[in-house]
Every structure is written in C-alpha cells, then in structure tokens.
Design a protein around this motif. Structure first.
Motif, PDB file in Angstrom:
ATOM      1  N   ASP A 254      42.499  55.648  40.203  1.00 45.34           N
ATOM      2  CA  ASP A 254      43.155  54.344  40.088  1.00 45.34           C
ATOM      3  C   ASP A 254      42.754  53.686  38.774  1.00 45.34           C
ATOM      4  O   ASP A 254      41.602  53.798  38.337  1.00 45.34           O
ATOM      5  N   ILE A 255      43.707  53.020  38.139  1.00 41.22           N
ATOM      6  CA  ILE A 255      43.453  52.184  36.964  1.00 41.22           C
ATOM      7  C   ILE A 255      44.113  50.837  37.221  1.00 41.22           C
ATOM      8  O   ILE A 255      45.331  50.770  37.421  1.00 41.22           O
ATOM      9  N   THR A 256      43.314  49.795  37.237  1.00 46.32           N
ATOM     10  CA  THR A 256      43.806  48.463  37.585  1.00 46.32           C
ATOM     11  C   THR A 256      43.387  47.456  36.522  1.00 46.32           C
ATOM     12  O   THR A 256      42.275  47.543  35.990  1.00 46.32           O
ATOM     13  N   ARG A 257      44.279  46.520  36.227  1.00 41.60           N
ATOM     14  CA  ARG A 257      43.912  45.437  35.326  1.00 41.60           C
ATOM     15  C   ARG A 257      43.252  44.323  36.125  1.00 41.60           C
ATOM     16  O   ARG A 257      43.796  43.870  37.143  1.00 41.60           O
ATOM     17  N   VAL A 258      42.089  43.908  35.688  1.00 45.15           N
ATOM     18  CA  VAL A 258      41.335  42.862  36.377  1.00 45.15           C
ATOM     19  C   VAL A 258      41.138  41.699  35.419  1.00 45.15           C
ATOM     20  O   VAL A 258      41.266  41.845  34.198  1.00 45.15           O
ATOM     21  N   ALA A 259      40.834  40.537  35.974  1.00 42.99           N
ATOM     22  CA  ALA A 259      40.677  39.323  35.173  1.00 42.99           C
ATOM     23  C   ALA A 259      39.386  38.614  35.551  1.00 42.99           C
ATOM     24  O   ALA A 259      38.982  38.602  36.717  1.00 42.99           O
ATOM     25  N   LYS A 260      38.733  38.073  34.551  1.00 41.37           N
ATOM     26  CA  LYS A 260      37.543  37.263  34.756  1.00 41.37           C
ATOM     27  C   LYS A 260      37.814  35.863  34.215  1.00 41.37           C
ATOM     28  O   LYS A 260      38.225  35.703  33.055  1.00 41.37           O
ATOM     29  N   VAL A 261      37.596  34.861  35.058  1.00 50.64           N
ATOM     30  CA  VAL A 261      37.863  33.482  34.662  1.00 50.64           C
ATOM     31  C   VAL A 261      36.676  32.963  33.858  1.00 50.64           C
ATOM     32  O   VAL A 261      35.533  32.974  34.322  1.00 50.64           O
ATOM     33  N   ILE A 262      36.952  32.564  32.629  1.00 49.07           N
ATOM     34  CA  ILE A 262      35.924  32.022  31.752  1.00 49.07           C
ATOM     35  C   ILE A 262      36.381  30.663  31.222  1.00 49.07           C
ATOM     36  O   ILE A 262      37.509  30.237  31.484  1.00 49.07           O
ATOM     37  N   LYS A 263      35.494  30.016  30.498  1.00 49.44           N
ATOM     38  CA  LYS A 263      35.850  28.734  29.918  1.00 49.44           C
ATOM     39  C   LYS A 263      36.966  28.922  28.902  1.00 49.44           C
ATOM     40  O   LYS A 263      36.842  29.696  27.957  1.00 49.44           O
ATOM     41  N   GLY A 264      38.068  28.278  29.144  1.00 51.59           N
ATOM     42  CA  GLY A 264      39.184  28.380  28.232  1.00 51.59           C
ATOM     43  C   GLY A 264      40.278  29.325  28.686  1.00 51.59           C
ATOM     44  O   GLY A 264      41.261  29.507  27.988  1.00 51.59           O
ATOM     45  N   GLY A 265      40.101  29.930  29.848  1.00 50.27           N
ATOM     46  CA  GLY A 265      41.169  30.803  30.326  1.00 50.27           C
ATOM     47  C   GLY A 265      40.624  32.005  31.072  1.00 50.27           C
ATOM     48  O   GLY A 265      39.546  31.959  31.671  1.00 50.27           O
ATOM     49  N   ARG A 266      41.380  33.085  31.036  1.00 47.48           N
ATOM     50  CA  ARG A 266      41.001  34.310  31.726  1.00 47.48           C
ATOM     51  C   ARG A 266      40.855  35.454  30.728  1.00 47.48           C
ATOM     52  O   ARG A 266      41.637  35.560  29.786  1.00 47.48           O
TER      53      ARG A 266
ATOM     54  N   PHE B 263      40.984  39.451  30.365  1.00 45.86           N
ATOM     55  CA  PHE B 263      41.521  40.619  31.061  1.00 45.86           C
ATOM     56  C   PHE B 263      40.785  41.886  30.626  1.00 45.86           C
ATOM     57  O   PHE B 263      40.376  42.029  29.469  1.00 45.86           O
ATOM     58  N   ALA B 264      40.634  42.791  31.583  1.00 45.02           N
ATOM     59  CA  ALA B 264      40.008  44.089  31.323  1.00 45.02           C
ATOM     60  C   ALA B 264      40.643  45.118  32.256  1.00 45.02           C
ATOM     61  O   ALA B 264      41.510  44.781  33.079  1.00 45.02           O
ATOM     62  N   PHE B 265      40.212  46.355  32.123  1.00 41.56           N
ATOM     63  CA  PHE B 265      40.736  47.429  32.960  1.00 41.56           C
ATOM     64  C   PHE B 265      39.597  48.062  33.747  1.00 41.56           C
ATOM     65  O   PHE B 265      38.497  48.248  33.232  1.00 41.56           O
ATOM     66  N   ARG B 266      39.900  48.381  35.004  1.00 45.91           N
ATOM     67  CA  ARG B 266      38.931  49.052  35.874  1.00 45.91           C
ATOM     68  C   ARG B 266      39.468  50.434  36.235  1.00 45.91           C
ATOM     69  O   ARG B 266      40.593  50.559  36.725  1.00 45.91           O
ATOM     70  N   ALA B 267      38.668  51.454  35.998  1.00 47.27           N
ATOM     71  CA  ALA B 267      39.069  52.833  36.283  1.00 47.27           C
ATOM     72  C   ALA B 267      38.162  53.424  37.348  1.00 47.27           C
ATOM     73  O   ALA B 267      36.950  53.208  37.339  1.00 47.27           O
ATOM     74  N   LEU B 268      38.767  54.168  38.268  1.00 48.73           N
ATOM     75  CA  LEU B 268      38.024  54.872  39.314  1.00 48.73           C
ATOM     76  C   LEU B 268      38.254  56.371  39.124  1.00 48.73           C
ATOM     77  O   LEU B 268      39.384  56.843  39.171  1.00 48.73           O
TER      78      LEU B 268
ATOM     79  N   VAL C 257      41.728  50.901  28.230  1.00 49.61           N
ATOM     80  CA  VAL C 257      41.813  51.904  29.282  1.00 49.61           C
ATOM     81  C   VAL C 257      40.936  53.109  28.959  1.00 49.61           C
ATOM     82  O   VAL C 257      40.246  53.646  29.828  1.00 49.61           O
ATOM     83  N   GLN C 258      40.940  53.545  27.698  1.00 48.38           N
ATOM     84  CA  GLN C 258      40.167  54.724  27.314  1.00 48.38           C
ATOM     85  C   GLN C 258      38.678  54.509  27.546  1.00 48.38           C
ATOM     86  O   GLN C 258      37.980  55.407  28.050  1.00 48.38           O
ATOM     87  N   ASP C 259      38.171  53.333  27.194  1.00 48.01           N
ATOM     88  CA  ASP C 259      36.746  53.058  27.389  1.00 48.01           C
ATOM     89  C   ASP C 259      36.406  52.970  28.870  1.00 48.01           C
ATOM     90  O   ASP C 259      35.332  53.407  29.299  1.00 48.01           O
ATOM     91  N   ALA C 260      37.307  52.403  29.668  1.00 49.70           N
ATOM     92  CA  ALA C 260      37.056  52.318  31.101  1.00 49.70           C
ATOM     93  C   ALA C 260      36.995  53.705  31.728  1.00 49.70           C
ATOM     94  O   ALA C 260      36.121  53.992  32.563  1.00 49.70           O
ATOM     95  N   ILE C 261      37.895  54.596  31.324  1.00 53.69           N
ATOM     96  CA  ILE C 261      37.892  55.961  31.845  1.00 53.69           C
ATOM     97  C   ILE C 261      36.621  56.693  31.416  1.00 53.69           C
ATOM     98  O   ILE C 261      36.011  57.422  32.205  1.00 53.69           O
ATOM     99  N   ARG C 262      36.216  56.507  30.167  1.00 51.78           N
ATOM    100  CA  ARG C 262      35.006  57.174  29.678  1.00 51.78           C
ATOM    101  C   ARG C 262      33.768  56.718  30.449  1.00 51.78           C
ATOM    102  O   ARG C 262      32.936  57.538  30.872  1.00 51.78           O
ATOM    103  N   LYS C 263      33.654  55.412  30.656  1.00 48.74           N
ATOM    104  CA  LYS C 263      32.504  54.897  31.408  1.00 48.74           C
ATOM    105  C   LYS C 263      32.500  55.425  32.838  1.00 48.74           C
ATOM    106  O   LYS C 263      31.459  55.844  33.366  1.00 48.74           O
TER     107      LYS C 263
END
Length: 199
Positions: free
Chosen positions: A36-48, A50-55, A75-81
């Motif tokens: 699975d590859i999903t786009r995830v969001a983290k709420v920070i000061k000033g907005g959100r 976005f990053a990608f999560r790979a399983l 996406v490439q870095d998420a897959i590598r990690k």
C-alpha cells in the motif's frame, strides 16, 4: 596548480558517485512486494504537511518474511525506508510443506485474520496484504478470512504476527506425547513425512 588538483578531486568524486552501485550481501534474492502507498497529512502551524506512507513486505519464499512501513515527502524515499525496515524485521515462520502447520486466528488493532492449512493445489485464497505476506513467506496453499477491519495496514500486521505464533509440528508432537502424523493435517498423515519442509 591548486585549481587543477581541485578539479581532479572533484572529477574523482563524481566518478565514484556515478560508478556502479555497491554490491549487496551475497544472501538470497528477496521477494519484495508493495502492499500500500497512501498520502498522509500532518497538521502544522500554517496548514498541513503532506507525505507518503509505504507498506512493504519482504520475504525469501522459504519461511522468512518481514514487513516495514516508511514515511517520506516522496514516494521513492518512503518505499526505500519501508524496504530497509522490512529487511531488518524479517522473522522465521513455520511452514509445513506448501501450507501452514495448523489453523490460527490473530487480532491486531481492529483487524482479525484467520489462517487455515489447505491441501496441495488449493493456492493462496487471500487478497491484499494477507496474500503478500503469505506468498513472500513461501506459503502456497492456505485458506484465509478477514473477520475485522478492512484496513490493509492492520490486516497485514495481523497476518505477520499470526505466522510468528505457528508451532513446529515435531516439537508439538513431543509436547503432547503423540506421533508427528497425529498432529499433521489429515492429507499428510499417510505420506510418512515427519519433518517440516524448512528443515
């Protein structure tokens, strides 16, 4: 003279970077599957943000399997990690021939996965992350059922943890005081095989 030396060192450095990649260890080639590859969001000061999560599921198709999850801005870095973590998290699981030794039900979070041994020729009756984990581990005949959440993440982890709880047929026979044939699936009791295929 100084500039010429600097250029030579820079050229050597570029050649090293552009040269052939370093060879990995001489271990067996691993079966890598993207679950699975999903786009995830983290709420920070000033907005959100976005990053990608790979399983990722990694296995040798001979009784060893691991899973890993990675998050990154690309996406490439998420897959590598995720791949690196899956390789470091590989565990040995009990496989009996082309199936599993016995039935097991495991729960992870809200996901419940049931695994049942199957006779040769049945195939892997599963989907999504459950199928990826079983095939990477080398299981070719098994029946499965997802009884809880439909989350790929939780179902994958439930399958991985359930495989780790499988018992060795020979050790279980000794503990119960029975023969190995008595604790095997019924279709294997008359073939005279006492050891797991992984041995």
């Amino acid at each position: 003279m100084v500039n010429r030396n600097q250029q030579q060192r820079r050229g050597d450095r570029d050649n090293r970077r552009g040269g052939p990649p370093r060879q990995e260890s001489d271990g067996p080639e691993l079966d890598t599957r993207i679950v699975d590859i999903t786009r995830v969001a983290k709420v920070i000061k000033g907005g959100r943000r976005f990053a990608f999560r790979a399983l990722i599921v990694v296995g040798d198709n001979h009784g060893k399997v691991g899973i890993g999850m990675g998050k990154a801005r690309s996406v490439q870095d998420a897959i590598r990690k995720a791949t690196d973590r899956a390789k470091n998290n590989m565990k040995k699981v009990e496989v009996l021939g082309s199936t599993i030794p016995h039935e097991i039900v495991h729960k992870h979070a809200s996901a419940v996965v049931m695994l049942k041994p199957a006779s040769p020729g049945t195939g892997v009756i599963a989907g999504g992350g459950v199928r990826a984990v079983l095939e990477a581990a080398g299981v070719k005949d098994v029946l499965t059922k997802s009884l809880g959440s439909k989350s790929k993440l939780n179902a994958t982890y439930a399958t991985f943890q359930g495989l780790q709880e499988l018992k060795n047929v020979n050790e279980e026979a000794v503990r119960r005081g029975k023969t190995t044939a008595d604790v095997q699936p019924f279709w294997r009791r008359g073939d005279g095989r006492d050891n797991n295929s992984s041995n």
